[in-house]
Design a protein around this motif. Sequence first.
Motif, mmCIF file in Angstrom:
data_model
loop_
_atom_site.group_PDB
_atom_site.id
_atom_site.type_symbol
_atom_site.label_atom_id
_atom_site.label_comp_id
_atom_site.label_asym_id
_atom_site.label_seq_id
_atom_site.Cartn_x
_atom_site.Cartn_y
_atom_site.Cartn_z
ATOM 1 N N VAL A 158 43.689 -22.194 9.489
ATOM 2 C CA VAL A 158 43.666 -23.658 9.420
ATOM 3 C C VAL A 158 44.601 -24.114 8.308
ATOM 4 C CG1 VAL A 158 42.232 -25.697 9.035
ATOM 5 C CG2 VAL A 158 41.275 -23.701 10.208
ATOM 6 N N PRO A 177 45.006 -31.270 1.296
ATOM 7 C CA PRO A 177 44.059 -31.671 0.255
ATOM 8 C C PRO A 177 44.451 -32.974 -0.426
ATOM 9 C CG PRO A 177 45.535 -30.013 -0.598
ATOM 10 C CD PRO A 177 45.891 -30.171 0.860
ATOM 11 N N ASP A 184 35.424 -29.043 2.609
ATOM 12 C CA ASP A 184 36.355 -28.578 3.629
ATOM 13 C C ASP A 184 37.547 -27.809 3.045
ATOM 14 O OD1 ASP A 184 34.854 -29.709 5.685
ATOM 15 O OD2 ASP A 184 35.820 -31.671 5.394
ATOM 16 N N LEU A 185 37.709 -27.908 1.711
ATOM 17 C CA LEU A 185 38.864 -27.278 1.075
ATOM 18 C C LEU A 185 38.511 -25.838 0.696
ATOM 19 C CD1 LEU A 185 41.761 -27.709 0.061
ATOM 20 C CD2 LEU A 185 40.807 -28.437 -2.130
ATOM 21 N N LEU A 197 45.331 -26.990 5.616
ATOM 22 C CA LEU A 197 44.560 -27.999 4.902
ATOM 23 C C LEU A 197 45.488 -28.976 4.210
ATOM 24 C CD1 LEU A 197 42.130 -25.437 3.222
ATOM 25 C CD2 LEU A 197 41.686 -26.759 5.306
ATOM 26 N N SER A 232 44.110 -22.117 4.942
ATOM 27 C CA SER A 232 42.747 -21.677 4.637
ATOM 28 C C SER A 232 42.752 -20.200 4.268
ATOM 29 C CB SER A 232 41.839 -21.912 5.850
ATOM 30 O OG SER A 232 42.318 -21.178 6.967
#
Length: 326
Positions: A14, A18, A46-47, A16, A9
Amino acid sequence: MNVELIIASSDGSVLLLPAVEEGVQWTTQRRGTPGKLVFKVIRDNDLVFSEGSAVRLTVDGKKVFYGFVFTQKRDKDGIIEVTAYDQLRYLKNKDTYVYENKTASELLQMIATDFELQAGTIEDTGFKIPSRIEENTTLFDMLENALDLTLQNTGKIFVLYDDFGRLALKNISSMFVKKENSYLLIDEESGENFEYSSNIDSDTYNQIKLTYDNEDTGKREVYIAKDGGNINKWGVLQYYDTLKEGENGQAKATALLNLYNAKTRKLKITKALGDCNVRAGSLIAVKLNLGDISVNSFMLVEKAVHTFNLDEHFMDLTLKGGEINA
């Protein structure tokens, strides 16, 4: 085949995972270019990542690429095309260094410390460079100059690359690619196709002419080396240059003739079965009939482009060695 791509992130807190479109592409080149990863992800709420975010690629659990986002391209369909580079990208920085009695490996360690780069396996290059001034030069060029001087004085080739987030410098003898209990072989069966070309249109010279204006005698000295046989076949293809004071004109002309008096041959393997151990700087076994010549030897990978799809992994390889000289 399990291809896993993870992006950190924006604040790095965080990791991720994807949704990635097919066609992830990993590219390495042997000299002066960072490793590059290009991929497309589907945007969602959220991405959240940005330039500088860390990117990690593993394939079947093998660590392949670790780098950082440098470019994003977005379209109206919510697709983000991302370009990430490995740590070598920071060697494009320019600086001035003055150093004495250092090996290329010691220079690399010094640069890594100064620019806060992570170092891994750095083999001793052996040759101490007496003194060197590198002014307003990229770090890449400084290191390539040091490695070229090492080659000229020891005959040894070293490969600089990023090994999943750590700088690596290895003797080419450490770069053979093995498959199970033997060497990886590219032949008519393992490589779907190849592109081979030969020409005398570039970097081919059968006559070398060097001149030096001698201020002491007031005369121009001329040094020539030529191959009459190839002149009869190809016509005169002349390389011309001037000499600096102290250079051995005839020896240099002969050395240049030995270097350039041949066809320029290029070989690229396309859509070979992928192997993540193959990268620029690797040595692989090649057995191919190219028409006017046959290759049955180890060759150096100058450029490797790996493409990962859902259940496919192919690689395009630009090779060099023996009569393949470009």
